[in-house]
Design an enzyme around this catalytic site. Structure first.
Site, PDB file in Angstrom:
ATOM      1  CE  LYS A  78      -4.523   1.027   0.506  1.00 38.50           C
ATOM      2  NZ  LYS A  78      -5.842   0.225   0.024  1.00 38.50           N
ATOM      3  N   GLY A 177     -20.373   6.547   4.813  1.00 41.81           N
ATOM      4  CA  GLY A 177     -19.772   6.997   3.985  1.00 41.81           C
ATOM      5  C   GLY A 177     -20.396   6.822   2.494  1.00 41.81           C
ATOM      6  N   GLY A 179     -19.122   7.844  -0.330  1.00 45.05           N
ATOM      7  CA  GLY A 179     -18.226   8.099  -1.515  1.00 45.05           C
ATOM      8  C   GLY A 179     -18.469   7.177  -2.585  1.00 45.05           C
ATOM      9  CG  ASN A 180     -14.999   6.915  -5.514  1.00 45.16           C
ATOM     10  OD1 ASN A 180     -15.896   8.033  -6.068  1.00 45.16           O
ATOM     11  ND2 ASN A 180     -13.957   7.400  -5.255  1.00 45.16           N
ATOM     12  CB  VAL A 181     -17.113   1.599  -2.171  1.00 49.68           C
ATOM     13  CG1 VAL A 181     -17.805   0.356  -2.016  1.00 49.68           C
ATOM     14  CG2 VAL A 181     -15.836   1.665  -2.930  1.00 49.68           C
TER      15      VAL A 181
HETATM   16  P1  NAI Z   1     -14.223   7.686  -0.855  1.00 48.97           P
HETATM   17  O1  NAI Z   1     -13.082   8.621  -0.400  1.00 48.97           O
HETATM   18  O2  NAI Z   1     -14.637   7.946  -2.205  1.00 48.97           O
HETATM   19  O3  NAI Z   1     -15.150   7.748   0.122  1.00 48.97           O
HETATM   20  C1  NAI Z   1     -15.171   7.636   1.676  1.00 48.97           C
HETATM   21  C2  NAI Z   1     -16.253   8.617   2.175  1.00 48.97           C
HETATM   22  O4  NAI Z   1     -16.350   8.316   3.582  1.00 48.97           O
HETATM   23  C3  NAI Z   1     -16.135  10.077   1.769  1.00 48.97           C
HETATM   24  O5  NAI Z   1     -17.243  10.575   1.376  1.00 48.97           O
HETATM   25  C4  NAI Z   1     -16.096  10.689   3.261  1.00 48.97           C
HETATM   26  O6  NAI Z   1     -16.034  11.863   3.404  1.00 48.97           O
HETATM   27  C5  NAI Z   1     -16.509   9.671   4.151  1.00 48.97           C
HETATM   28  N1  NAI Z   1     -15.973   9.663   5.398  1.00 48.97           N
HETATM   29  C6  NAI Z   1     -14.782   9.715   6.029  1.00 48.97           C
HETATM   30  N2  NAI Z   1     -14.892   9.574   7.302  1.00 48.97           N
HETATM   31  C7  NAI Z   1     -16.117   9.487   7.724  1.00 48.97           C
HETATM   32  C8  NAI Z   1     -16.945   9.290   8.882  1.00 48.97           C
HETATM   33  N3  NAI Z   1     -16.230   9.158  10.256  1.00 48.97           N
HETATM   34  N4  NAI Z   1     -18.249   9.098   8.816  1.00 48.97           N
HETATM   35  C9  NAI Z   1     -18.958   8.938   7.659  1.00 48.97           C
HETATM   36  N5  NAI Z   1     -18.260   9.202   6.532  1.00 48.97           N
HETATM   37  C10 NAI Z   1     -16.841   9.475   6.560  1.00 48.97           C
HETATM   38  O7  NAI Z   1     -13.323   6.303  -0.602  1.00 48.97           O
HETATM   39  P2  NAI Z   1     -13.879   4.857  -1.200  1.00 48.97           P
HETATM   40  O8  NAI Z   1     -13.326   4.352  -2.586  1.00 48.97           O
HETATM   41  O9  NAI Z   1     -15.367   4.771  -1.512  1.00 48.97           O
HETATM   42  O10 NAI Z   1     -13.611   3.797  -0.228  1.00 48.97           O
HETATM   43  C11 NAI Z   1     -14.155   3.676   1.066  1.00 48.97           C
HETATM   44  C12 NAI Z   1     -13.464   2.460   1.909  1.00 48.97           C
HETATM   45  O11 NAI Z   1     -13.384   1.334   1.056  1.00 48.97           O
HETATM   46  C13 NAI Z   1     -12.146   2.974   2.192  1.00 48.97           C
HETATM   47  O12 NAI Z   1     -11.808   2.332   3.439  1.00 48.97           O
HETATM   48  C14 NAI Z   1     -11.210   2.147   1.288  1.00 48.97           C
HETATM   49  O13 NAI Z   1      -9.990   1.946   1.575  1.00 48.97           O
HETATM   50  C15 NAI Z   1     -12.165   0.947   0.855  1.00 48.97           C
HETATM   51  N6  NAI Z   1     -12.137   0.127  -0.273  1.00 48.97           N
HETATM   52  C16 NAI Z   1     -12.024   0.845  -1.366  1.00 48.97           C
HETATM   53  C17 NAI Z   1     -12.034   0.377  -2.599  1.00 48.97           C
HETATM   54  C18 NAI Z   1     -12.566   0.891  -3.817  1.00 48.97           C
HETATM   55  O14 NAI Z   1     -12.672   0.367  -5.102  1.00 48.97           O
HETATM   56  N7  NAI Z   1     -12.530   2.293  -4.072  1.00 48.97           N
HETATM   57  C19 NAI Z   1     -11.467  -0.926  -2.759  1.00 48.97           C
HETATM   58  C20 NAI Z   1     -11.566  -1.695  -1.259  1.00 48.97           C
HETATM   59  C21 NAI Z   1     -11.639  -1.099  -0.146  1.00 48.97           C
END
Ligand code: NAI
Length: 348
Positions: A78, A177, A179-181
Site C-alpha cells: 500500500k 460513507g 463516497g465512491n463505494v
Molecule cells: P471515498 O473517499 O470515495 O469515500 C469515503 C467517504 O467516507 C467520503 O465521502 C468521506 O467523506 C467519508 N467519511 C470519512 N470519514 C467518515 C466518517 N467518520 N463518517 C462518515 N463518513 C466518513 O473512498 P472509497 O473509494 O469509497 O472507499 C471507501 C472505503 O472502502 C475505504 O476504506 C477504502 O479503503 C475501502 N475500499 C475501497 C475500494 C475501492 O474500490 N474504492 C476497494 C477496497 C476497499
C-alpha cells in the site's frame, strides 16, 4: 516507532520525500510471496508520521490477505501519502509518485484508494507502468475499481442477510460513507428494495445520496448507533472498537472499508455480542480483482467470474467459524496466512 504487524515484519518500507513536488509518504510492501505487491494509494491528512506509517503497514497486510484469499497472483502493499495542508500542485505530486513507484522496479503496483482518482492514476502513469485503475476500451478489464468493490460487498450482504434469515428487500442497512463505494453500494441496495440510512462527514454528499435514493440521512456521529439489520462501513478504518461495539444496534457488519476492526480481538467482541462480521478484505476484494485483471490484460468476464466467488467464499468462512467456534476474522486470517505460507514453501 514499532513498525511491525501481529504476524511479523513487512518486507519493505520505502520512504517517499520529494521537496519539489511536496510528495511525502511511504510505500509499505507487506509480502511478495504470491507476486508483486498490489494495493492502492491513499492520499489523506495524517496527524504525524507514525500514524501514517502504522496505517500503511496495516493496510499492506490487509492487501496481502485480500489478494491471497481472492486467489490473485499478487502479494500485498500500500502507498500512503500525506495530503499537504496548504495548496499544492496535484499534477506534480502524482507525477513524482509515479517516478517513486517506478524506482521500486515492479515490486509494488499501485491504483486508487481513498483520496485518489482515475485522473491521479493517469498522472502516475507518466512515470511508471506499474499502475492500474485507468480507463480501458471494449471488453478489457480496467477503470474505476469502486463499482466492482460495491458489487462484491452487495453480493456478500445478500449472503449475510440470507444467513440471518432475512432478505435484502426487507432489511435496513446503515451505510457509513457516501463516497465512491458507499454510493454505488447504496444504489444497488436501493434497487434491491432495502431500506437505507446514510451518513457522511461531508453532510452535503450524504444529503445528495439520500435525496437520490429516498434514504434517511443521519449525522456522521450517529450512524454507528443507528438501529438497522446490517451496518456497512464504507469510510475509514478502525470503526469497530472498544467504544463503538457495545453501542451497536445491528445484527451484522458487511462493508467496504479496509481495517474495520481496530484490533484483531475486536472480532471476538463482535462475536460475543452475536453480531456476524463479514471480514472486510474478503468482501471488498472486487476492486483489487479488477485492478489486477487490468494489470494482467484480462477481460471483464474474468473479473465478473472472480467477483462472483466472493460471496460463496464468505459463506464458507462463516461456516468454518461456526464449526470452529471462532470469530470470522480469525478464520479468514488463518486461511490467508496458509495461502501465503504455502507459496513461500513452493518458492523455497
Ligand atoms: P471515498 O473517499 O470515495 O469515500 C469515503 C467517504 O467516507 C467520503 O465521502 C468521506 O467523506 C467519508 N467519511 C470519512 N470519514 C467518515 C466518517 N467518520 N463518517 C462518515 N463518513 C466518513 O473512498 P472509497 O473509494 O469509497 O472507499 C471507501 C472505503 O472502502 C475505504 O476504506 C477504502 O479503503 C475501502 N475500499 C475501497 C475500494 C475501492 O474500490 N474504492 C476497494 C477496497 C476497499
Amino acid at each position: 516507532m514499532v513498525w511491525m504487524v501481529e504476524d511479523g515484519f513487512v518486507e519493505g518500507l520505502h520512504v517517499l520525500n520529494d521537496g519539489a513536488s511536496g510528495l511525502r509518504g511511504v510505500v509499505a510492501v507487506h509480502s511478495t510471496a504470491l507476486g508483486p505487491a498490489a494495493g492502492g494509494c491513499r492520499f489523506w491528512c495524517y496527524a504525524d508520521q507514525q500514524d501514517l506509517v502504522t496505517d500503511a503497514i496495516r493496510l499492506a497486510r490487509g492487501m496481502s490477505y485480500k489478494n491471497a484469499l481472492a486467489g490473485l497472483p499478487f502479494g500485498g502493499g500500500k502507498a500512503v501519502l500525506q495530503r499537504p495542508g496548504t495548496s499544492f500542485d496535484r499534477d506534480a505530486l502524482f507525477r513524482a509518485f509515479g517516478n517513486a513507484v517506478e524506482a521500486l522496479g515492479g515490486s509494488y503496483v499501485t491504483a486508487e484508494d481513498v483520496g485518489t482518482s482515475v485522473a491521479d492514476m493517469r498522472r502516475v502513469r507518466t512515470g511508471t507502468a506499474y499502475v492500474a485503475g485507468l480507463e480501458t476500451d471494449g471488453g478489457a478489464a480496467g477503470g474505476d475499481p469502486s463499482p466492482w468493490t460495491a458489487r462484491g460487498v452487495f453480493e456478500s450482504m445478500a449472503a449475510v442477510a440470507d444467513i440471518l434469515g432475512l432478505d435484502l428487500s426487507d432489511s435496513t442497512v446503515a451505510v457509513q460513507g457516501a463516497g465512491n463505494v458507499g454510493g454505488h453500494l447504496a444504489r444497488l441496495l436501493a434497487r434491491a428494495g432495502a431500506r437505507l440510512i446514510v451518513a457522511d462527514v461531508d453532510a452535503a454528499r450524504a444529503r445528495a445520496l439520500a435525496e437520490e435514493l429516498g434514504a434517511e440521512q443521519v449525522a456522521a456521529d450517529a450512524i454507528l448507533t443507528a438501529e438497522a439489520d446490517i451496518l456497512a462501513p464504507c469510510a475509514l478504518g478502525a470503526v469497530l472498537n472498544d467504544a463503538t461495539i457495545p453501542a451497536l444496534r445491528i445484527r451484522a457488519v458487511c462493508g467496504a472499508a479496509n481495517n474495520q476492526l481496530e484490533g484483531d480481538r475486536h472480532g471476538e467482541l463482535l462475536r460475543g455480542r452475536g453480531i456476524l462480521y463479514a471480514p472486510d478484505y474478503v468482501v471488498n476484494a472486487g476492486g483489487i480483482i479488477n485492478v489486477c485483471a487490468e494489470y494482467l490484460g484480462e477481460q471483464t468476464g474474468e473479473v465478473e467470474a472472480r467477483v462472483g466467488q466472493i460471496a460463496p467464499r464468505l459463506r464458507e468462512i462463516v461456516r468454518l467459524a461456526g464449526e470452529r467456534e471462532q470469530p470470522t476474522n480469525q478464520v479468514a486470517d488463518a486461511l490467508a496466512r496458509e495461502a501465503i505460507a504455502s507459496a513461500r514453501r513452493l518458492a523455497a
